[in-house]
Design a protein around this motif. Structure first.
Motif, PDB file in Angstrom:
ATOM      1  N   LYS A  29       0.828  -1.211   0.000  1.00 19.09           N
ATOM      2  CA  LYS A  29       0.000   0.000   0.000  1.00 19.09           C
ATOM      3  C   LYS A  29       0.862   1.261   0.000  1.00 19.09           C
ATOM      4  O   LYS A  29       0.516   2.259  -0.634  1.00 19.09           O
ATOM      5  N   ARG A  30       2.004   1.230   0.683  1.00 26.30           N
ATOM      6  CA  ARG A  30       2.899   2.389   0.674  1.00 26.30           C
ATOM      7  C   ARG A  30       3.480   2.615  -0.731  1.00 26.30           C
ATOM      8  O   ARG A  30       3.642   3.755  -1.170  1.00 26.30           O
ATOM      9  N   LEU A  31       3.758   1.526  -1.445  1.00 31.00           N
ATOM     10  CA  LEU A  31       4.242   1.654  -2.821  1.00 31.00           C
ATOM     11  C   LEU A  31       3.164   2.247  -3.726  1.00 31.00           C
ATOM     12  O   LEU A  31       3.454   3.079  -4.589  1.00 31.00           O
ATOM     13  N   VAL A  32       1.919   1.851  -3.506  1.00 34.84           N
ATOM     14  CA  VAL A  32       0.809   2.401  -4.280  1.00 34.84           C
ATOM     15  C   VAL A  32       0.656   3.890  -3.974  1.00 34.84           C
ATOM     16  O   VAL A  32       0.463   4.707  -4.877  1.00 34.84           O
ATOM     17  N   GLU A  33       0.784   4.235  -2.696  1.00 32.32           N
ATOM     18  CA  GLU A  33       0.697   5.647  -2.317  1.00 32.32           C
ATOM     19  C   GLU A  33       1.781   6.464  -3.021  1.00 32.32           C
ATOM     20  O   GLU A  33       1.515   7.556  -3.540  1.00 32.32           O
ATOM     21  N   SER A  34       2.998   5.932  -3.074  1.00 31.95           N
ATOM     22  CA  SER A  34       4.096   6.631  -3.744  1.00 31.95           C
ATOM     23  C   SER A  34       3.866   6.772  -5.241  1.00 31.95           C
ATOM     24  O   SER A  34       4.198   7.793  -5.836  1.00 31.95           O
ATOM     25  N   SER A  35       3.292   5.751  -5.854  1.00 27.51           N
ATOM     26  CA  SER A  35       3.100   5.750  -7.306  1.00 27.51           C
ATOM     27  C   SER A  35       1.855   6.487  -7.755  1.00 27.51           C
ATOM     28  O   SER A  35       1.875   7.203  -8.758  1.00 27.51           O
ATOM     29  N   GLY A  37      -0.432   8.205  -5.459  1.00 33.90           N
ATOM     30  CA  GLY A  37      -0.873   9.284  -4.590  1.00 33.90           C
ATOM     31  C   GLY A  37      -2.116   8.983  -3.773  1.00 33.90           C
ATOM     32  O   GLY A  37      -2.716   9.888  -3.212  1.00 33.90           O
ATOM     33  N   VAL A  38      -2.493   7.723  -3.675  1.00 32.85           N
ATOM     34  CA  VAL A  38      -3.668   7.330  -2.891  1.00 32.85           C
ATOM     35  C   VAL A  38      -3.206   6.962  -1.485  1.00 32.85           C
ATOM     36  O   VAL A  38      -2.414   6.026  -1.323  1.00 32.85           O
ATOM     37  N   PRO A  39      -3.670   7.667  -0.437  1.00 35.51           N
ATOM     38  CA  PRO A  39      -3.241   7.364   0.924  1.00 35.51           C
ATOM     39  C   PRO A  39      -3.557   5.913   1.312  1.00 35.51           C
ATOM     40  O   PRO A  39      -4.582   5.357   0.891  1.00 35.51           O
ATOM     41  N   CYS A  40      -2.672   5.312   2.084  1.00 33.18           N
ATOM     42  CA  CYS A  40      -2.838   3.916   2.504  1.00 33.18           C
ATOM     43  C   CYS A  40      -4.198   3.667   3.157  1.00 33.18           C
ATOM     44  O   CYS A  40      -4.817   2.622   2.928  1.00 33.18           O
ATOM     45  N   ASP A  41      -4.653   4.620   3.966  1.00 25.28           N
ATOM     46  CA  ASP A  41      -5.936   4.454   4.656  1.00 25.28           C
ATOM     47  C   ASP A  41      -7.120   4.405   3.706  1.00 25.28           C
ATOM     48  O   ASP A  41      -8.192   3.945   4.078  1.00 25.28           O
ATOM     49  N   CYS A  42      -6.941   4.868   2.487  1.00 23.91           N
ATOM     50  CA  CYS A  42      -8.022   4.893   1.494  1.00 23.91           C
ATOM     51  C   CYS A  42      -7.967   3.694   0.550  1.00 23.91           C
ATOM     52  O   CYS A  42      -8.778   3.584  -0.354  1.00 23.91           O
ATOM     53  N   GLN A  43      -7.004   2.801   0.750  1.00 26.20           N
ATOM     54  CA  GLN A  43      -6.822   1.665  -0.145  1.00 26.20           C
ATOM     55  C   GLN A  43      -7.392   0.389   0.459  1.00 26.20           C
ATOM     56  O   GLN A  43      -7.338   0.189   1.671  1.00 26.20           O
ATOM     57  N   ARG A  44      -7.909  -0.471  -0.414  1.00 23.38           N
ATOM     58  CA  ARG A  44      -8.313  -1.826  -0.055  1.00 23.38           C
ATOM     59  C   ARG A  44      -7.723  -2.736  -1.111  1.00 23.38           C
ATOM     60  O   ARG A  44      -7.843  -2.462  -2.306  1.00 23.38           O
ATOM     61  N   VAL A  45      -7.081  -3.810  -0.672  1.00 23.34           N
ATOM     62  CA  VAL A  45      -6.541  -4.790  -1.606  1.00 23.34           C
ATOM     63  C   VAL A  45      -7.485  -5.982  -1.575  1.00 23.34           C
ATOM     64  O   VAL A  45      -7.769  -6.537  -0.519  1.00 23.34           O
ATOM     65  N   SER A  46      -7.971  -6.343  -2.739  1.00 25.22           N
ATOM     66  CA  SER A  46      -8.893  -7.472  -2.803  1.00 25.22           C
ATOM     67  C   SER A  46      -8.406  -8.476  -3.829  1.00 25.22           C
ATOM     68  O   SER A  46      -7.708  -8.141  -4.784  1.00 25.22           O
ATOM     69  N   LEU A  47      -8.787  -9.705  -3.601  1.00 21.76           N
ATOM     70  CA  LEU A  47      -8.507 -10.802  -4.518  1.00 21.76           C
ATOM     71  C   LEU A  47      -9.825 -11.522  -4.700  1.00 21.76           C
ATOM     72  O   LEU A  47     -10.346 -12.112  -3.754  1.00 21.76           O
ATOM     73  N   GLY A  48     -10.400 -11.386  -5.869  1.00 23.88           N
ATOM     74  CA  GLY A  48     -11.749 -11.903  -6.077  1.00 23.88           C
ATOM     75  C   GLY A  48     -12.715 -11.082  -5.248  1.00 23.88           C
ATOM     76  O   GLY A  48     -12.748  -9.866  -5.349  1.00 23.88           O
ATOM     77  N   THR A  49     -13.465 -11.744  -4.382  1.00 23.82           N
ATOM     78  CA  THR A  49     -14.413 -11.045  -3.511  1.00 23.82           C
ATOM     79  C   THR A  49     -13.871 -10.850  -2.106  1.00 23.82           C
ATOM     80  O   THR A  49     -14.573 -10.346  -1.241  1.00 23.82           O
ATOM     81  N   ASN A  50     -12.626 -11.246  -1.872  1.00 28.92           N
ATOM     82  CA  ASN A  50     -12.025 -11.152  -0.540  1.00 28.92           C
ATOM     83  C   ASN A  50     -11.194  -9.886  -0.385  1.00 28.92           C
ATOM     84  O   ASN A  50     -10.321  -9.615  -1.204  1.00 28.92           O
ATOM     85  N   VAL A  51     -11.472  -9.113   0.664  1.00 25.40           N
ATOM     86  CA  VAL A  51     -10.645  -7.962   1.011  1.00 25.40           C
ATOM     87  C   VAL A  51      -9.561  -8.473   1.957  1.00 25.40           C
ATOM     88  O   VAL A  51      -9.848  -9.091   2.976  1.00 25.40           O
ATOM     89  N   LEU A  52      -8.316  -8.208   1.600  1.00 27.73           N
ATOM     90  CA  LEU A  52      -7.172  -8.712   2.368  1.00 27.73           C
ATOM     91  C   LEU A  52      -6.755  -7.714   3.435  1.00 27.73           C
ATOM     92  O   LEU A  52      -6.979  -6.516   3.296  1.00 27.73           O
ATOM     93  N   THR A  53      -6.115  -8.214   4.488  1.00 17.59           N
ATOM     94  CA  THR A  53      -5.668  -7.357   5.583  1.00 17.59           C
ATOM     95  C   THR A  53      -4.228  -6.913   5.357  1.00 17.59           C
ATOM     96  O   THR A  53      -3.463  -7.560   4.637  1.00 17.59           O
ATOM     97  N   ASP A  54      -3.856  -5.812   5.994  1.00 20.72           N
ATOM     98  CA  ASP A  54      -2.515  -5.256   5.851  1.00 20.72           C
ATOM     99  C   ASP A  54      -1.423  -6.201   6.333  1.00 20.72           C
ATOM    100  O   ASP A  54      -0.291  -6.121   5.873  1.00 20.72           O
ATOM    101  N   SER A  55      -1.735  -7.090   7.252  1.00 23.25           N
ATOM    102  CA  SER A  55      -0.712  -7.976   7.811  1.00 23.25           C
ATOM    103  C   SER A  55      -0.468  -9.218   6.959  1.00 23.25           C
ATOM    104  O   SER A  55       0.471  -9.970   7.220  1.00 23.25           O
TER     105      SER A  55
END
Length: 70
Positions: A29-35, A37-55
């Motif tokens: 998420k930090r790499l996405v923010e750098s590339s 400009g979307v703040p980490c808190d505003c990002q969700r990473v999903s795979l299919g219908t599953n939202v993944l956790t930061d850890s």
């Protein structure tokens, strides 16, 4: 190394990354923010219908991941 392709929801942006297997999604998420400009808190990473956790590790983005996604 894990090769990851990320797309934004509107599919107007693509980000291709080679990451270490021990890289957590919070680092991704930090790499996405750098590339994009979307703040980490505003990002969700999903795979299919599953939202993944930061850890979780980027290896869970691989189709052959042995651990289940929740």
């Amino acid at each position: 190394m894990v090769f990851v392709i990320l797309r934004n929801l509107s599919a107007t942006k693509t980000l291709e990354l080679n990451l270490q297997e021990d890289c957590q999604l919070s680092s991704l998420k930090r790499l996405v923010e750098s590339s994009w400009g979307v703040p980490c808190d505003c990002q969700r990473v999903s795979l299919g219908t599953n939202v993944l956790t930061d850890s979780e590790f980027v290896t869970c983005l691989h189709a052959g991941c042995a651990s289940p996604l929740h």
